[in-house]
Design an enzyme around this catalytic site. Sequence first.
Site, short mmCIF file in Angstrom:
data_model
loop_
_atom_site.label_atom_id
_atom_site.label_comp_id
_atom_site.label_asym_id
_atom_site.label_seq_id
_atom_site.Cartn_x
_atom_site.Cartn_y
_atom_site.Cartn_z
N GLY A 1 0.84 -1.20 0.00
CA GLY A 1 0.00 0.00 0.00
C GLY A 1 0.87 1.24 0.00
N GLY B 1 -0.25 4.85 -0.82
CA GLY B 1 -1.35 5.44 -0.06
C GLY B 1 -0.89 6.49 0.94
N MET B 2 -1.85 7.10 1.60
CA MET B 2 -1.54 8.24 2.47
C MET B 2 -0.80 7.83 3.75
SD MET B 2 -2.07 10.91 0.97
CE MET B 2 -1.58 11.93 2.37
N ARG C 1 -13.23 -0.10 2.43
CA ARG C 1 -14.59 -0.56 2.36
C ARG C 1 -15.46 0.46 1.65
NH1 ARG C 1 -17.92 -2.09 7.46
NH2 ARG C 1 -19.88 -2.52 6.42
N ARG D 1 -19.13 -6.45 5.93
CA ARG D 1 -17.86 -6.83 6.56
C ARG D 1 -17.42 -8.23 6.12
NH1 ARG D 1 -14.90 -4.96 11.46
NH2 ARG D 1 -13.46 -6.60 12.01
N GLN E 1 -0.11 -12.68 0.18
CA GLN E 1 1.10 -12.06 0.74
C GLN E 1 1.76 -12.99 1.76
OE1 GLN E 1 0.19 -8.00 1.87
NE2 GLN E 1 -0.22 -7.40 -0.24
N ASN F 1 -7.10 -3.24 7.20
CA ASN F 1 -8.22 -3.82 7.97
C ASN F 1 -9.03 -4.84 7.19
OD1 ASN F 1 -8.10 -2.67 10.57
ND2 ASN F 1 -8.41 -0.68 9.58
N ASP G 1 -5.03 2.77 18.70
CA ASP G 1 -6.07 2.70 19.74
C ASP G 1 -5.45 2.95 21.12
OD1 ASP G 1 -8.12 1.79 17.84
OD2 ASP G 1 -6.94 -0.04 17.77
N HIS H 1 -9.14 -5.02 16.64
CA HIS H 1 -9.14 -3.61 16.21
C HIS H 1 -10.49 -3.33 15.54
CE1 HIS H 1 -7.73 0.20 14.68
NE2 HIS H 1 -8.03 -0.16 13.46
#
Lengths: 364, 364
Positions: free
Chosen positions: B28, B31-32, B109, B115, B129, B148, B176, B204
């Site tokens: 990823g 990504g940000m 999502r 989910r 992976q 996630n 968290d 999580h």
Amino acid sequence: MLSCIISDVDEEEETKSWKKLINIAVSGAAGMISNHLLFKLASGEVFGPDQPIALKLLGSERSFQALEGVAMELEDSLFPLLREVIISIDPYEVFQDAEWALLIGAKPRGPGIERAALLDINGQIFAEQGKALNAVASRNVKVMVVGNPCNTNALICLKNASNIPAKNFHALTRLDENRAKCQLALKAGVFYDQVSNVTIWGNHSTTQVPDFLNARINGLPVKEVIKDAKWLEEEFTEKVQKRGGVLIQKWGRSSAASTAVSIVDAIRSLVTPTPEGDWFSSGVYTSGNPYGVAEDIVFSMPCRSKGDGDYELVKDVIFDDYLRKRIKKTEEELLAEKRCVAHLTGEGIAVCDLPEDTMLPGEM
Amino acid sequence: MLSCIISDVDEEEETKSWKKLINIAVSGAAGMISNHLLFKLASGEVFGPDQPIALKLLGSERSFQALEGVAMELEDSLFPLLREVIISIDPYEVFQDAEWALLIGAKPRGPGIERAALLDINGQIFAEQGKALNAVASRNVKVMVVGNPCNTNALICLKNASNIPAKNFHALTRLDENRAKCQLALKAGVFYDQVSNVTIWGNHSTTQVPDFLNARINGLPVKEVIKDAKWLEEEFTEKVQKRGGVLIQKWGRSSAASTAVSIVDAIRSLVTPTPEGDWFSSGVYTSGNPYGVAEDIVFSMPCRSKGDGDYELVKDVIFDDYLRKRIKKTEEELLAEKRCVAHLTGEGIAVCDLPEDTMLPGEM
């Protein structure tokens, strides 16, 4: 919202061997460059692991909610050195007792806006911020202007802050320097820590002059290592200038992360002693400069620092006709920009005769 | 494109006292979260100022151009410790000899995706992976799963990598934990470095259990400092869970910067010795755990490390009925998620009976 950071720790502090808290003001704090920069400041990588800081964040009404989000993320990161976060849309509040002012925010250039119009719009922001700094900041505040056109914005800012030494104002050309070092390393086939003494002369625009005459690779003049004079004279500068544009194409947005890294580099160059024999570039106020550059503009030049936040200009640089000619051109541009903002620097009526558009690709 | 970084420095290296280069794989990578994380890794703040690194970046075909942009920005930042950057869409190439695999990438999502469907879509990515890590990574690779649903993704990953010790896999619950510390500090009116021993138990997700029974403020049990039991039992957990959602509202995007900080925290907790008497949370494989949590799932628990990359579970924690009941609920959820991905862990036919949606707000 911010009380997880803003707590009554002052009494506590006196029993520890921390340095005295310093106030760092950042404008454009809700933007992408700041989103990288603020976390670097808070982590201690800029001012060191024993230097507690307060971050004073300047945003706009439009960005205020995002600014709250940034402050919450800073809280959630539990940075031990970050003792206070204040967010505001009032520069007089944000700059209060600031020892560093990092002026990132500027109106980006929309389609159809000419450089002259941009100089005026952003110039007004920097005139106001100069007045605010003058009124409330630390008398020794160091100001780093990143928002473009940064040289002339810095000039406007310092002209509106007559009680702060003009030499405390900087326009960021460090990303250009870093990119130039990278391109020289690439061409020479060496790792970039072997490239030194790179100066960016002049304006942070396409007239900028990355100096390969004084630059060194492994301690040798670049021209002795890279024998391809045509590449140096014709391709090198263009590669440095166009890097931002290529990045926008690839990445779909401007290069916020590496800009933030270069701001960190620029600050660290002022708060740590410059390595023996090397120097760094910064856009600084030309007053008694040894290079024959016109006085009373903000011009990127080679600097050294003892690490006290101050700098001195490097004297032992050489010039040839090619370098002189190009420095002349970027100087002329900055003088034209200055005429264009005379109404904002207290020097009468603006006359705008900018020859052509020299905004860097990727910053339009 | 990358030769400013990838240069022939190996011979050079032997004369210096650098540590041996380590390979860090990041998925990823365009990504940000990665846009923050990669620059932290490259700057040395994670693995230290004498640890050269190679970054192996995994992207998708769609993100490949952006990945090139990220690599260019890393180059332009001239990080002395960053010796190599490789970009690829092939996990077998990226994970080759990886000593750390930071698995950030996952399908986000979209609207209308349940989910269960997300578990399946992302589970397939993590199964692949896991196989790639099993085939080519260092036999002692440490794997940190951020994408996630991260606990179950980590379970799938480790089940597909039978030659790598299961205890080398982590699911990130550090954000968290950080948010819980921040909320406790806020409520108690103390600076957050005075909050310690905070465990996030379980998944999580919204069933996560931030533990205020064992947590301490200034060395005292939280309940002796925060006497508002109602706040602890009813508001505290919700504040931690909803933080991401509030941030999305404020900021218009998910909290990439503080997530990246928490990944850095999680790695540093494994490579530096845990302070005496304290611990940190990580989602780890339950195998012989002392808490009575079901075996063979990935469950966030209190860990300590000697700083060697490994961890051990903390034994001296206490439980009361309230804490046990809530731990049971998050355990049940993870067991249900596990049944849902049985086809990906080699345990037969999936049966999906997830009771309700427990995705954290801000991660949908």
